[in-house]
Design an enzyme around this catalytic site. Structure first.
Site, PDB file in Angstrom:
ATOM      1  N   PRO A 321       0.839  -1.212   0.000  1.00 35.47           N
ATOM      2  CG  PRO A 321       0.042  -1.005   2.180  1.00 35.47           C
ATOM      3  CD  PRO A 321       0.773  -1.941   1.282  1.00 35.47           C
ATOM      4  CG  ASP A 495       4.986  -1.457   2.339  1.00 33.56           C
ATOM      5  OD1 ASP A 495       3.842  -1.328   2.815  1.00 33.56           O
ATOM      6  OD2 ASP A 495       5.476  -2.550   2.012  1.00 33.56           O
ATOM      7  CG  HIS A 496       0.625   3.814   5.115  1.00 33.59           C
ATOM      8  ND1 HIS A 496       1.151   4.065   6.365  1.00 33.59           N
ATOM      9  CD2 HIS A 496      -0.221   4.853   4.866  1.00 33.59           C
ATOM     10  CE1 HIS A 496       0.654   5.181   6.857  1.00 33.59           C
ATOM     11  NE2 HIS A 496      -0.184   5.685   5.962  1.00 33.59           N
ATOM     12  NE  ARG A 497       2.919  -4.261   2.987  1.00 31.10           N
ATOM     13  CZ  ARG A 497       3.372  -5.225   2.188  1.00 31.10           C
ATOM     14  NH1 ARG A 497       2.733  -6.399   2.138  1.00 31.10           N
ATOM     15  NH2 ARG A 497       4.447  -5.036   1.437  1.00 31.10           N
TER      16      ARG A 497
END
Length: 523
Positions: A321, A495-497
């Site tokens: 994401p 990467d928003h994770r």
């Protein structure tokens, strides 16, 4: 004499297929050990495959431009060494099951006129990154050969095939590896003479000696001298004298070799000649708009670099994401710093650009925000305590991302040299899979294309990428007054994770702070 078919090897990068770019030999040619047979293109790089032993080419099994799978036969060679390999494959193997564990398999056939596997090698497993294998003593030649398998040699993979007893070598034969790195004067002279003869035959040149008599390339090479000057070839042989990699570079850059001024010692076109011509032509490249042509459409096969790019970008875009941030920065002091570096004797002869400062800024900001230098594995987040700095490079073959290993330990001068070498290697199409492996964070310089900013897609396996836009004069408020300053835009995707919004913001702010004030690098 026996005829053997050689399959396409895995050249040490785990590839499954490769494209045949250019054959360096033809049916009927006599070949020597380590002579380059073919140039192949893998997903990311060009690789030359040398011959494991001497012989005569009896057939080319794959055409130029075809894509073949690893293990598929590509060339047929007649050789005494091939005959020895087949004989070794058919030799009986002593039954040792009752007295000792079965010996670990090693290469079953010699890859040169001398055998390669000493008897002692067969008694222990062969580790994957094996050291160079030397020729066995004469008394070991009669020892029975174990079952076919693979042995790692140098950077390539040497293997055996049950049908032929030998496999093309990725980066050289298994015989006397140290001698390849430090060849004797006699071998070096012979290799130079052969290369000279081959390139001369290719273009059909005759030569004129110092006393004005015509002679051939073979005669010149046999004398160990260089020709005084080449004569003009006949109309049927009117070609340019250039090595295959130079022809490939010229094709990729859209350079017509027939109008390039050669500067090579034998009148050949060099890499610098092609690049110089391409650079001079860049200014005029977009002046004329080409015609559509007679064909309404064309189909371009998805393979090589384009296939690798498509796979990587699709995986990244639909797996991680993405979140992107942007900030405008006053880069005036960075431009002044770059100018001082260019004038410094320490950086004489080294290419210096704003990208150098951006690279150092990213490394500095990573130290303050460690999680942006990570990898996501679904089970855990791996935070790297080193920086393998990837630099996105647009090449004639497509976008590639080589990386500078352990960039965090480099001085500014060392980093500048590494960036320059990386650029030259990528432009020549010589970037290896190892150069692109294990990157931890990436910088992409879209400013060289006149772009202010963009939303870059993460390089698979990484959680951050930074984009540097063009640097140009813009109105900027300084101490309440509007002034003209050199301004750029920094964009970054995460990467928003792994990377939360606050960490992403601090990281981008830190990068921007260095671009605004390079003196922070003294910290």
């Amino acid at each position: 004499m026996a005829v053997a078919e050689f399959p396409l090897p895995d050249v040490g990068e785990g590839l499954t297929e490769a494209e045949i770019v250019q054959w360096r030999v033809a049916p009927g040619d006599e070949i020597a050990v380590d002579q380059v047979l073919v140039e192949i293109e893998t997903a990311k790089s060009l690789v030359e495959l040398p011959s494991p032993f001497a012989g005569t080419v009896t057939g080319l099994l794959v055409a130029e431009g075809d894509t073949v799978e690893v293990g598929s036969p590509i060339i047929r060679v007649e050789s005494d060494a091939a005959a020895a390999g087949q004989s070794a494959d058919s030799a009986p193997v002593a039954d040792t099951a009752a007295s000792a564990p079965a010996p670990a398999p090693v290469a079953s056939a010699p890859l040169a006129p001398a055998p390669v596997a000493p008897a002692a090698v067969a008694q222990a497993p062969v580790p994957a990154p094996a050291a160079p294998i030397h020729a066995a003593p004469a008394h070991a030649a009669a020892a029975p050969a174990p079952a076919p398998a693979q042995v790692a040699v140098d950077a390539g993979v040497v293997g055996t095939d049950e049908g032929s007893g030998a496999v093309l070598v990725g980066y050289g034969s298994a015989t006397s590896a140290p001698s390849r790195r430090k060849p004797g004067a006699r071998r070096a002279a012979a290799a130079a003479a052969e290369a000279f003869r081959a390139s001369s035959r290719e273009v059909g040149l005759e030569f004129v000696t110092d006393d004005g008599e015509a002679t051939t390339a073979d005669a010149v090479a046999a004398q160990g001298s260089r020709p005084a000057r080449p004569t003009m070839p006949s109309a049927s042989a009117l070609q340019v004298m250039a090595k295959p990699p130079i022809r490939k570079l010229a094709k990729d850059l859209g350079v017509d070799l027939t109008i390039v001024v050669p500067t090579g010692l034998a009148g050949e076109v060099t890499r610098d000649d092609v690049i110089r011509h391409a650079t001079q032509a860049t200014v005029f490249r977009n002046i004329e708009t080409p015609e559509w042509g007679d064909v309404r459409q064309e189909a371009i096969p998805v393979k090589g670099v384009r296939k690798a790019i498509a796979t990587a970008m699709t995986t990244s875009a639909f797996t991680a994401p993405h979140v992107s941030l942007f900030v405008d920065v006053d880069a005036t002091r960075t431009m002044e710093f770059v100018k001082r570096l260019k004038e410094s004797p320490t950086f004489a002869g080294v290419k210096v650009s704003p990208l150098l400062i951006m690279a150092r800024a990213v490394i500095w900001a990573v130290r303050r925000n460690r999680s942006v230098n990570s990898s996501w594995t679904d089970r855990e987040i791996i935070v790297h305590h080193f920086v393998n700095l990837g630099i996105a490079a647009a090449t004639p073959r497509g976008l590639i991302v080589p990386n500078i290993k352990d960039a965090q330990d480099m001085s500014l001068l060392e980093l500048a040299k590494a960036l320059e070498q990386m650029t030259l290697t990528a432009r020549d199409g010589k970037t290896t899979p190892a150069d692109m492996a294990d990157g931890t964070i990436t910088v992409t310089n879209i400013g060289v294309f006149g772009m202010d900013t963009g939303t870059p897609i993460l390089n698979p396996g990484q959680v951050a990428i930074v984009a540097m836009g063009t640097i140009k004069p813009k109105p900027w408020v300084v101490d309440g007054d509007v002034r003209s300053r050199m301004v750029t835009t920094i964009g970054a995707s995460f990467d928003h994770r792994v990377v939360d919004g606050d960490v992403a913001s601090r990281f981008v702010h830190d990068v921007a702070s260095v671009i605004e004030e390079p003196a922070l690098l003294l910290d």
